[in-house]
Write a protein that holds these residues in place. Structure first.
Motif, short mmCIF file in Angstrom:
data_model
loop_
_atom_site.label_atom_id
_atom_site.label_comp_id
_atom_site.label_asym_id
_atom_site.label_seq_id
_atom_site.Cartn_x
_atom_site.Cartn_y
_atom_site.Cartn_z
N LYS A 1 76.45 9.06 21.04
CA LYS A 1 76.74 9.82 22.25
C LYS A 1 77.01 8.86 23.41
O LYS A 1 76.65 7.70 23.36
N ILE B 1 77.75 13.24 25.96
CA ILE B 1 78.78 13.91 25.16
C ILE B 1 78.92 13.16 23.84
O ILE B 1 78.77 11.93 23.78
N THR C 1 82.86 20.26 24.20
CA THR C 1 82.60 19.21 25.19
C THR C 1 83.42 19.44 26.44
O THR C 1 82.94 19.27 27.57
N SER D 1 81.87 21.97 28.62
CA SER D 1 80.69 21.45 29.33
C SER D 1 81.07 20.61 30.54
O SER D 1 80.56 20.81 31.64
N ILE D 2 81.99 19.68 30.35
CA ILE D 2 82.30 18.75 31.45
C ILE D 2 83.13 19.42 32.56
O ILE D 2 83.08 19.00 33.71
#
Length: 288
Positions: free
Chosen positions: A9, A17, A35, A38-39
């Motif tokens: 990660k 991530i 991902t 999320s970001i």
């Protein structure tokens, strides 16, 4: 596309991530739709919806769909907990190119998306990957790297514009075909419908070719329709019109009343001629 590996990660913008490599080339990093959600602080279903809605704009070098790909990719997704709460949803994995396309499709009112994209490309896709392969000095200055990013974004923008242009052509063709279709039910408006179809066809032809204006094309289309009607139905409409006018005068009609008659009035009295004329107008519109 089968050689996907999770290589630990990485910390990015205050979160961890997964680092995933392979899929599009040896050592090339990819990023999960999960991902990305999320970001960018959006729901995964929104990312998936955006991808699915624009799926034709992604090439095989942009996107992997684990759940519609090979069994090994499905196993990879399951083993590495890459599937969200809905186990039946697709698991999209994107290359840097695919991710850049996806960001270009996001809501333009969200300026934060570009900052996030630049940071992810800088810290995840590009510079870290080049450091690992010993190619970090390919970009001698920050300006060179920014120029590279801009060029990549311009490529994506151009591709999207080309896709949009193709879609617009399809929409115009569908509209043109609709314009060509005349109602088989409402016979009362057949004259107006025929006029509208020929008028729209003349307008379309004038936009394509500047040598003649719309009225020139319209006149040509009308005469072509009458010529085809004469050839196919073996009927002299002008002669019939002259005969009808003579009969009306003989029956006491005024010259003003007679002068208002035209060739369409001849068709009004003959269903076969009327149907043939409507078909010819449709045919002309379809060809142009």
């Amino acid at each position: 596309m089968k050689n996907l590996i999770v290589n630990g990660k990485q910390e990015f913008m205050g979160m961890e991530i997964p680092v995933i490599e392979g899929g599009f080339g040896e050592g090339q990093k990819v990023v999960l739709a999960k991902t990305i959600a999320s970001i960018h602080n959006i729901e995964l279903k929104e990312v998936n919806r955006l991808i699915n809605r624009n799926i034709d704009r992604f090439s095989k070098n942009d996107l992997i769909d684990c759940l519609s790909a090979s069994e090994s990719l499905r196993s990879f997704a399951k083993e590495n907990d890459l599937i969200g709460s809905n186990r039946t949803q697709n698991v999209f994995i994107l290359s840097q190119r695919g991710y850049t396309k996806l960001v270009a499709m996001m809501d333009n009112s969200n300026d934060k998306k570009w900052e996030v994209m630049n940071n992810l490309i800088d810290e995840y896709f590009t510079l870290r990957a080049k450091e690992k392969s010993g190619q970090a000095n390919n970009f001698k200055t920050t300006e060179e790297f920014l120029i590279y990013q801009l060029q990549e974004q311009l490529k994506v923008k151009k591709e999207l514009q080309e896709q949009g242009a193709k879609l617009n052509e399809v929409n115009q063709e569908v509209t043109r075909m609709k314009d060509c279709m005349l109602s088989d039910i409402n016979k009362d408006n057949w004259r107006d419908e025929c006029r509208k179809v020929l008028f729209k066809t003349a307008c379309r032809m004038a936009r394509v070719d500047d040598e003649l204006d719309r009225d020139d094309y319209l006149s040509t289309l009308h005469e072509s329709a009458w010529k085809l009607l004469k050839e196919r139905m073996h009927c002299n409409v002008n002669a019939r019109l002259k005969h009808i006018k003579g009969r009306m005068l003989a029956n006491g009609a005024t010259k003003t009343q007679v002068s208002k008659l035209n060739r369409l009035d001849v068709l009004e009295q003959d269903d076969k001629l009327k149907s043939a004329y409507i078909g010819i107008v449709q045919e002309i519109a379809m060809k142009h």
